[in-house]
Write a protein that holds these residues in place. Structure first.
Motif, PDB file in Angstrom:
ATOM      1  N   THR A 142      -3.400  18.267   1.103  1.00 41.43           N
ATOM      2  CA  THR A 142      -2.782  19.346   2.022  1.00 41.43           C
ATOM      3  C   THR A 142      -1.125  20.027   1.124  1.00 41.43           C
ATOM      4  O   THR A 142      -0.369  20.865   1.587  1.00 41.43           O
ATOM      5  CB  THR A 142      -2.845  19.095   3.441  1.00 41.43           C
ATOM      6  OG1 THR A 142      -3.985  19.258   3.867  1.00 41.43           O
ATOM      7  CG2 THR A 142      -1.536  20.278   4.288  1.00 41.43           C
ATOM      8  N   ALA A 143      -0.103  18.580   1.186  1.00 43.96           N
ATOM      9  CA  ALA A 143       1.166  18.574   0.987  1.00 43.96           C
ATOM     10  C   ALA A 143       1.051  19.761  -0.607  1.00 43.96           C
ATOM     11  O   ALA A 143       1.486  19.996  -0.775  1.00 43.96           O
ATOM     12  CB  ALA A 143       1.128  17.469   0.791  1.00 43.96           C
ATOM     13  N   HIS A 151       1.409  23.029  -0.454  1.00 47.05           N
ATOM     14  CA  HIS A 151       3.098  23.933  -0.307  1.00 47.05           C
ATOM     15  C   HIS A 151       3.423  23.344  -1.333  1.00 47.05           C
ATOM     16  O   HIS A 151       4.169  24.759  -1.673  1.00 47.05           O
ATOM     17  CB  HIS A 151       3.553  23.110   0.858  1.00 47.05           C
ATOM     18  CG  HIS A 151       5.075  23.186   1.377  1.00 47.05           C
ATOM     19  ND1 HIS A 151       5.759  24.378   1.733  1.00 47.05           N
ATOM     20  CD2 HIS A 151       6.138  22.735   1.063  1.00 47.05           C
ATOM     21  CE1 HIS A 151       6.977  24.638   2.080  1.00 47.05           C
ATOM     22  NE2 HIS A 151       7.181  23.121   1.367  1.00 47.05           N
ATOM     23  N   THR A 152       3.639  22.178  -1.619  1.00 43.72           N
ATOM     24  CA  THR A 152       4.905  21.780  -3.096  1.00 43.72           C
ATOM     25  C   THR A 152       4.289  23.082  -4.060  1.00 43.72           C
ATOM     26  O   THR A 152       5.347  22.929  -4.785  1.00 43.72           O
ATOM     27  CB  THR A 152       4.250  20.715  -3.371  1.00 43.72           C
ATOM     28  OG1 THR A 152       3.792  19.997  -3.460  1.00 43.72           O
ATOM     29  CG2 THR A 152       5.124  19.824  -1.830  1.00 43.72           C
ATOM     30  N   ASP A 183       3.155  28.275   3.104  1.00 45.73           N
ATOM     31  CA  ASP A 183       4.413  27.966   4.298  1.00 45.73           C
ATOM     32  C   ASP A 183       3.347  26.523   4.893  1.00 45.73           C
ATOM     33  O   ASP A 183       2.930  26.714   5.597  1.00 45.73           O
ATOM     34  CB  ASP A 183       4.146  28.993   5.561  1.00 45.73           C
ATOM     35  CG  ASP A 183       4.620  28.587   6.167  1.00 45.73           C
ATOM     36  OD1 ASP A 183       6.064  28.907   6.232  1.00 45.73           O
ATOM     37  OD2 ASP A 183       4.888  28.790   7.590  1.00 45.73           O
ATOM     38  N   ARG A 184       5.220  25.292   4.971  1.00 43.76           N
ATOM     39  CA  ARG A 184       4.256  24.100   5.514  1.00 43.76           C
ATOM     40  C   ARG A 184       4.135  25.006   7.422  1.00 43.76           C
ATOM     41  O   ARG A 184       3.083  23.423   7.950  1.00 43.76           O
ATOM     42  CB  ARG A 184       5.792  23.810   5.118  1.00 43.76           C
ATOM     43  CG  ARG A 184       5.114  22.097   5.967  1.00 43.76           C
ATOM     44  CD  ARG A 184       6.714  21.385   4.996  1.00 43.76           C
ATOM     45  NE  ARG A 184       6.765  20.904   4.832  1.00 43.76           N
ATOM     46  CZ  ARG A 184       5.775  19.685   3.506  1.00 43.76           C
ATOM     47  NH1 ARG A 184       4.678  18.882   4.384  1.00 43.76           N
ATOM     48  NH2 ARG A 184       6.015  20.034   2.825  1.00 43.76           N
ATOM     49  N   ASP A 194       0.988  22.839   9.320  1.00 45.57           N
ATOM     50  CA  ASP A 194       1.269  21.786  10.120  1.00 45.57           C
ATOM     51  C   ASP A 194       0.022  22.644  11.196  1.00 45.57           C
ATOM     52  O   ASP A 194      -0.263  21.990  12.121  1.00 45.57           O
ATOM     53  CB  ASP A 194       2.815  21.808  10.732  1.00 45.57           C
ATOM     54  CG  ASP A 194       3.261  20.848   9.696  1.00 45.57           C
ATOM     55  OD1 ASP A 194       2.745  20.857   8.471  1.00 45.57           O
ATOM     56  OD2 ASP A 194       4.856  21.193   9.498  1.00 45.57           O
TER      57      ASP A 194
END
Length: 174
Positions: free
Chosen positions: A62-63, A66-67, A72-73, A77
């Motif tokens: 998942t991270a 975003h990176t 959009d974090r 979330d």
């Protein structure tokens, strides 16, 4: 506007998509989660695909959505990685993430979903979203697939190929 037949199976669909992208001079970039590189592998199976396929990103964690892809974090979330807006943002993000010589890919396609065997958050196996991005506009195709993990992953890749084909085939050739 030329009428194009709908591809009838995954092999023909992939070859037709690569031929259509080539004929139109369009490039494609792929962002994958549940398909784990299978969609990109299917595209580059076709001889000559290097002319149109910029590449693929497997953002399984998942991270990384975003990176690497700019999802959009706060969205991640709140809703987790299996959400229509996540698919849309993955598709838009991969176009620039895999730009060649500063030129974004013409089309971004993304897959995110649950292949199973277990549910992920509130999402059950077979819940899949295919994101499409082209020149600032995005769309998402929600899927409810059935079968085992391999079948869901294969059907997701096939649906993504069909979706991209339909996206470009309805437009006149310039």
């Amino acid at each position: 506007m030329t009428d194009h037949p709908t591809p009838t199976d995954a092999t023909d669909a992939t070859a037709q998509l690569i031929a259509e992208l080539t004929r139109r001079g369009l490039t494609i970039a792929v962002a994958e989660s549940l398909t784990g590189g299978g969609l990109t592998a299917e595209l580059i199976r076709i001889p000559g695909a290097s002319v149109v396929v910029n590449g693929g990103v497997v953002a399984y964690q998942t991270a990384l959505k975003h990176t690497l892809l700019g999802v959009d974090r706060a969205l991640l979330d709140e809703h987790g990685p299996v959400h229509p807006q996540v698919a849309a943002q993955m598709a838009a993000g991969v176009r620039t993430c895999l730009a060649v010589d500063g030129r974004p890919a013409d089309i971004g396609v993304a897959t995110t979903g649950v292949a199973g065997p277990d549910s992920q958050g509130a999402q059950v196996p077979g819940t899949v979203f295919v994101g499409l991005s082209r020149e600032g506009e995005t769309s998402v195709i929600p899927l409810r697939l059935h079968g085992d993990r391999a079948a869901i992953r294969a059907a997701s890749a096939a649906a993504a190929i069909e979706a991209v084909y339909q996206l470009i085939a309805r437009e006149p050739v310039e």
